[in-house]
Every structure is written in structure tokens, then in C-alpha cells.
Design a protein around this motif. Structure first.
Motif, PDB file in Angstrom:
ATOM      1  N   GLN A  89       0.947  -1.217  -0.022  1.00  0.00           N
ATOM      2  CA  GLN A  89      -0.011  -0.017   0.011  1.00  0.00           C
ATOM      3  C   GLN A  89       0.841   1.150  -0.025  1.00  0.00           C
ATOM      4  OE1 GLN A  89      -2.436   0.441   3.516  1.00  0.00           O
ATOM      5  NE2 GLN A  89      -3.918   1.862   2.487  1.00  0.00           N
ATOM      6  N   TYR A  90       1.918   1.331   0.739  1.00  0.00           N
ATOM      7  CA  TYR A  90       2.935   2.354   0.919  1.00  0.00           C
ATOM      8  C   TYR A  90       3.615   2.593  -0.310  1.00  0.00           C
ATOM      9  CZ  TYR A  90       6.674   5.480   2.406  1.00  0.00           C
ATOM     10  OH  TYR A  90       7.441   6.617   2.243  1.00  0.00           O
ATOM     11  N   ALA A  91       4.061   1.680  -0.865  1.00  0.00           N
ATOM     12  CA  ALA A  91       4.748   1.522  -2.167  1.00  0.00           C
ATOM     13  C   ALA A  91       3.722   2.176  -3.347  1.00  0.00           C
ATOM     14  CB  ALA A  91       5.114   0.374  -2.604  1.00  0.00           C
ATOM     15  N   ASP A  92       2.538   1.716  -3.267  1.00  0.00           N
ATOM     16  CA  ASP A  92       1.702   2.066  -4.424  1.00  0.00           C
ATOM     17  C   ASP A  92       1.451   3.567  -4.423  1.00  0.00           C
ATOM     18  OD1 ASP A  92      -0.090   1.429  -6.599  1.00  0.00           O
ATOM     19  OD2 ASP A  92      -1.850   2.021  -5.141  1.00  0.00           O
ATOM     20  N   THR A  93       1.165   3.874  -2.793  1.00  0.00           N
ATOM     21  CA  THR A  93       0.988   5.379  -2.823  1.00  0.00           C
ATOM     22  C   THR A  93       2.008   6.287  -3.136  1.00  0.00           C
ATOM     23  OG1 THR A  93      -0.348   5.022  -0.886  1.00  0.00           O
ATOM     24  CG2 THR A  93       0.413   7.230  -0.818  1.00  0.00           C
ATOM     25  N   VAL A  94       3.133   5.952  -2.569  1.00  0.00           N
ATOM     26  CA  VAL A  94       4.491   6.830  -2.940  1.00  0.00           C
ATOM     27  C   VAL A  94       4.731   6.911  -4.362  1.00  0.00           C
ATOM     28  CG1 VAL A  94       6.975   6.922  -2.883  1.00  0.00           C
ATOM     29  CG2 VAL A  94       5.790   6.377  -0.957  1.00  0.00           C
ATOM     30  N   SER A  99       6.074   9.190  -9.253  1.00  0.00           N
ATOM     31  CA  SER A  99       6.462   8.756 -10.302  1.00  0.00           C
ATOM     32  C   SER A  99       6.284   9.714 -11.597  1.00  0.00           C
ATOM     33  CB  SER A  99       6.070   6.951 -10.394  1.00  0.00           C
ATOM     34  OG  SER A  99       6.640   6.744 -11.771  1.00  0.00           O
ATOM     35  N   PRO A 100       7.114   9.765 -12.579  1.00  0.00           N
ATOM     36  CA  PRO A 100       6.618  10.502 -13.692  1.00  0.00           C
ATOM     37  C   PRO A 100       6.269   9.688 -14.718  1.00  0.00           C
ATOM     38  CG  PRO A 100       9.220   9.979 -13.569  1.00  0.00           C
ATOM     39  CD  PRO A 100       8.600   9.776 -11.996  1.00  0.00           C
ATOM     40  N   ARG A 101       6.147   8.320 -14.420  1.00  0.00           N
ATOM     41  CA  ARG A 101       5.374   7.588 -15.303  1.00  0.00           C
ATOM     42  C   ARG A 101       4.256   7.575 -15.250  1.00  0.00           C
ATOM     43  NH1 ARG A 101       7.435   1.725 -15.065  1.00  0.00           N
ATOM     44  NH2 ARG A 101       5.102   1.809 -15.239  1.00  0.00           N
TER      45      ARG A 101
END
Length: 102
Positions: A89-94, A99-101
Motif C-alpha cells: 500500500q505504501y509503495a503504491d501510494t508513493v 513517479s513521472p511514469r
């Protein structure tokens, strides 16, 4: 009316396009394993650049992230998926925020 992109903006845009295309090719050829291997190669290259620029703490940071991920997997294997769920969840949020992608 929009202004033309600067050379730096074009370069960033081209890099993002290249990353997306290479990730797509990796997925097509090897699935999620290919995606993982692609991002590991890209990350290794970035870490090498950081070290050459005198920022060796990138190695320490990557090591800590790997150790964290190993711990999270071990906890999930032991029947406690909470840390894995929180990390995902944290990785997805960050990534969505920074992310410029996107």
C-alpha cells in the motif's frame, strides 16, 4: 497554446517513454519475472551512477530495502500478511504521488 518542450523536458519525456517500452517488452517476453529483472537492472545502473558521483549511501539504502522486503516475505510466509499489505500500500501510494511514469 502550449510552449515547446525544452531539451531537458524532451530528454525526461524520452527517458520515461523508453522505460515504459522496455518494461512492456520485458513483460511480453518473461511476464512479471521479466518486469522484475528489468527494474533490477535499471536500479543497479542507477546505484552505480550514484556511487560514481560519491553517494555511496545508495548501496546502503538498497541493502536496507532488500532486507526489509525479505523480512516482509518471511512474515507473510509465517501467516502474518499485514506487513506485506502495508508495504504494498505504501509503495503504491508513493509511486502514484511521485513517479513521472503516471
Amino acid at each position: 497554446m502550449t510552449r515547446p518542450l525544452s531539451s531537458i523536458e524532451r530528454s525526461i519525456q524520452n527517458r520515461i517513454g523508453w522505460l515504459q517500452e522496455e518494461e512492456r517488452k520485458s513483460i511480453e517476453s518473461r511476464g512479471e519475472i521479466g518486469r522484475m529483472e528489468f527494474w533490477l537492472r535499471v536500479t543497479r545502473t542507477e546505484i552505480s551512477r550514484e556511487v560514481k558521483a560519491g553517494r555511496g549511501d545508495a548501496v546502503t539504502a538498497f541493502t536496507l530495502v532488500c532486507r526489509l522486503f525479505k523480512l516482509v516475505l518471511e512474515k507473510r510466509q509465517a501467516g502474518d500478511p499485514r506487513l506485506f499489505d502495508h508495504l504494498m500500500q505504501y509503495a503504491d501510494t508513493v509511486l502514484k504521488q511521485h513517479s513521472p511514469r503516471s
